[in-house]
Design a protein around this motif. Sequence first.
Motif, short mmCIF file in Angstrom:
data_model
loop_
_atom_site.label_atom_id
_atom_site.label_comp_id
_atom_site.label_asym_id
_atom_site.label_seq_id
_atom_site.Cartn_x
_atom_site.Cartn_y
_atom_site.Cartn_z
N VAL A 180 29.85 8.45 64.41
CA VAL A 180 30.91 8.74 65.38
C VAL A 180 32.25 8.21 64.85
CG1 VAL A 180 31.68 8.43 67.76
CG2 VAL A 180 29.22 8.53 67.24
N PRO A 181 33.28 9.07 64.80
CA PRO A 181 34.60 8.61 64.31
C PRO A 181 35.17 7.49 65.17
CG PRO A 181 34.48 11.01 64.40
CD PRO A 181 33.26 10.50 65.09
N ASP A 182 35.97 6.63 64.56
CA ASP A 182 36.50 5.46 65.26
C ASP A 182 37.36 5.83 66.47
OD1 ASP A 182 35.26 3.75 63.50
OD2 ASP A 182 37.00 3.53 62.19
N ASP A 183 38.16 6.90 66.36
CA ASP A 183 39.02 7.26 67.49
C ASP A 183 38.21 7.70 68.70
OD1 ASP A 183 38.26 9.59 66.03
OD2 ASP A 183 39.81 10.74 67.06
N ILE A 184 37.06 8.31 68.46
CA ILE A 184 36.20 8.71 69.57
C ILE A 184 35.47 7.51 70.14
CG2 ILE A 184 34.12 10.04 70.14
CD1 ILE A 184 35.16 12.25 68.32
N LYS A 185 35.10 6.57 69.29
CA LYS A 185 34.47 5.33 69.78
C LYS A 185 35.41 4.60 70.74
CE LYS A 185 31.50 4.28 65.80
NZ LYS A 185 31.26 3.35 64.66
N GLU A 186 36.70 4.63 70.44
CA GLU A 186 37.68 3.98 71.32
C GLU A 186 37.72 4.66 72.68
OE1 GLU A 186 41.48 3.81 69.44
OE2 GLU A 186 40.73 2.74 67.67
N GLY A 231 38.57 16.01 80.24
CA GLY A 231 39.29 17.20 79.83
C GLY A 231 40.71 16.83 79.45
N ALA A 232 41.46 17.81 78.99
CA ALA A 232 42.84 17.56 78.57
C ALA A 232 43.67 17.00 79.73
CB ALA A 232 43.46 18.84 78.05
N LYS A 233 44.46 15.98 79.44
CA LYS A 233 45.27 15.35 80.47
C LYS A 233 46.43 16.25 80.86
CE LYS A 233 46.75 10.73 81.80
NZ LYS A 233 46.84 9.32 81.37
N LYS A 245 40.87 5.95 94.33
CA LYS A 245 40.60 4.67 93.67
C LYS A 245 39.40 4.71 92.73
CE LYS A 245 37.98 2.87 97.64
NZ LYS A 245 37.89 1.80 98.66
N ASN A 246 38.49 5.65 92.96
CA ASN A 246 37.27 5.71 92.14
C ASN A 246 37.24 6.93 91.22
OD1 ASN A 246 35.93 3.32 93.11
ND2 ASN A 246 35.60 4.39 95.04
N VAL A 247 38.40 7.31 90.71
CA VAL A 247 38.49 8.41 89.75
C VAL A 247 38.98 7.86 88.41
CG1 VAL A 247 39.61 10.58 89.15
CG2 VAL A 247 38.88 10.17 91.50
N LYS A 248 38.26 8.19 87.34
CA LYS A 248 38.64 7.79 85.99
C LYS A 248 38.72 9.03 85.11
CE LYS A 248 38.48 3.34 86.90
NZ LYS A 248 39.70 2.51 86.89
N HIS A 249 39.53 8.95 84.05
CA HIS A 249 39.73 10.09 83.17
C HIS A 249 39.37 9.76 81.74
CE1 HIS A 249 42.37 12.54 80.43
NE2 HIS A 249 41.69 13.48 81.04
N ILE A 250 38.71 10.72 81.07
CA ILE A 250 38.46 10.64 79.63
C ILE A 250 39.05 11.90 79.01
CG2 ILE A 250 36.73 10.62 77.80
CD1 ILE A 250 34.90 9.08 79.59
N ASP A 251 39.87 11.73 77.99
CA ASP A 251 40.52 12.88 77.36
C ASP A 251 39.50 13.76 76.65
OD1 ASP A 251 42.58 14.52 76.69
OD2 ASP A 251 43.69 13.04 75.52
N PHE A 252 39.93 14.97 76.32
CA PHE A 252 39.06 15.93 75.64
C PHE A 252 38.47 15.30 74.37
CE2 PHE A 252 38.63 19.06 72.18
CZ PHE A 252 37.68 19.91 72.75
N ILE A 253 37.15 15.47 74.22
CA ILE A 253 36.44 15.02 73.01
C ILE A 253 35.75 16.24 72.42
CG2 ILE A 253 34.59 13.59 72.09
CD1 ILE A 253 35.16 11.56 74.27
N ALA A 254 36.04 16.51 71.15
CA ALA A 254 35.49 17.71 70.51
C ALA A 254 33.97 17.62 70.38
CB ALA A 254 36.12 17.90 69.14
N PRO A 255 33.28 18.75 70.53
CA PRO A 255 31.83 18.78 70.31
C PRO A 255 31.50 18.38 68.88
CG PRO A 255 32.60 20.78 71.37
CD PRO A 255 33.82 20.05 70.92
N PRO A 256 30.34 17.77 68.64
CA PRO A 256 29.31 17.47 69.64
C PRO A 256 29.48 16.09 70.29
CG PRO A 256 28.49 16.93 67.47
CD PRO A 256 29.89 17.45 67.26
N TYR A 257 30.58 15.40 69.99
CA TYR A 257 30.73 14.02 70.44
C TYR A 257 30.92 13.91 71.96
CZ TYR A 257 31.33 13.47 65.44
OH TYR A 257 31.14 13.52 64.08
#
Length: 372
Positions: A180-186, A231-233, A245-257
């Motif tokens: 897994v690339p470091d930027d995706i690990k972050e 998804g994309a911000k 208060k209970n919503v969190k966001h993760i930016d788009f991550i390319a497949p298959p990660y």
Amino acid sequence: MRVLIVNYYEISKLPPVRNLVDILLKNGCIVTLVSIDKNNQYKTKQNGKFTFYKIEEEKNNIISRGINFISRKKKLRELVNDLMKNHDILWTTTDRTARDLGPVLFKYKHVMQLMELIYDIPYFPRQKIIQSNIKKYAKKAYKVVVPEYNRAQIINAWWGLEKVPIVLPNKQSVEEITDVPDDIKERLQKIENETRKIILYQGVIRKERPLDAFAEAIDELGENYVLYIMGAKNEEVERLINTYKNVKHIDFIAPPYHLLVTQKAYIGILSYVPRKDDILHYSKLNEIYCAPNKLYEYSGYKVPMIGNDIPGLRYTIGYNAMGVIVDKFEPTYIKTAIKTIEMNYREFSQNCGEFYNMTDMDSIVMKEILDM
């Protein structure tokens, strides 16, 4: 067998094409892929079994758009004609790809795959007056392939084909992901440290999606749950995370990660609502008879699902008891669905695994489509 796959679309947005490449290689085929690849998911090196040609998508302005459209079609057709000197099968993956190759398709043994339900596609982009009559390519194709049974029947009725299209579901492998690339690990760190039960939505985030109802329901259920939207911000994402208060966001991550997020979910959300606008050339029935990758991604990790009441989800999630179909995306219905899944989690989870294992993708590709 040598297979040339032409995908005039961004490859990171079409996991089924990546999966097709893997299936063909695994079964001894020699594969060449021609595709747009902005995220550099493939390398251009040839290893004897796989070769990749990257298409650079032009940045068009209004003046140059028509010239670029004609130019890229010419280049694509020349490339395909050259490559087909050493290939047995030409496999197109989208309606746009088939349109752009045009009469070239008549020269070769052609598998025509359609990711969306369409009756026709405009001959020139961004206009609707002149159509491509794309069914003429389907009528001459060696095989026509779609991702869902109802779509196969609809296409057959529309176009009067000699044979009903073959159904190749949008199922992909959920094997262990390494390197897994470091930027995706972050990006994954946030969800790795999560202690609450994750309700996950992955996909396009816009106002007509019913995420407010999920956010309200989860806030009302208390601190044991959290809604992650992936998804994309955009402005809608900002509004949701600032409102609830209970919503969190993760930016788009390319497949298959992106599957590293999927496997962390407690419950997955699937929402497919017909578009009110008429911007795209897709049929109004496209979302009704949806064929989501996520259906197999969630089921592959035995994650129960909540979906809305349309045929594409009722006769998958509902029929196979993999979760709950709700009549309306309203907080009351969603809270009941979450509690129902919680009370029957082991059964729903087991049914997900059984559903995932029912589909033999290798057999469909190699035997039903390629007749090997």
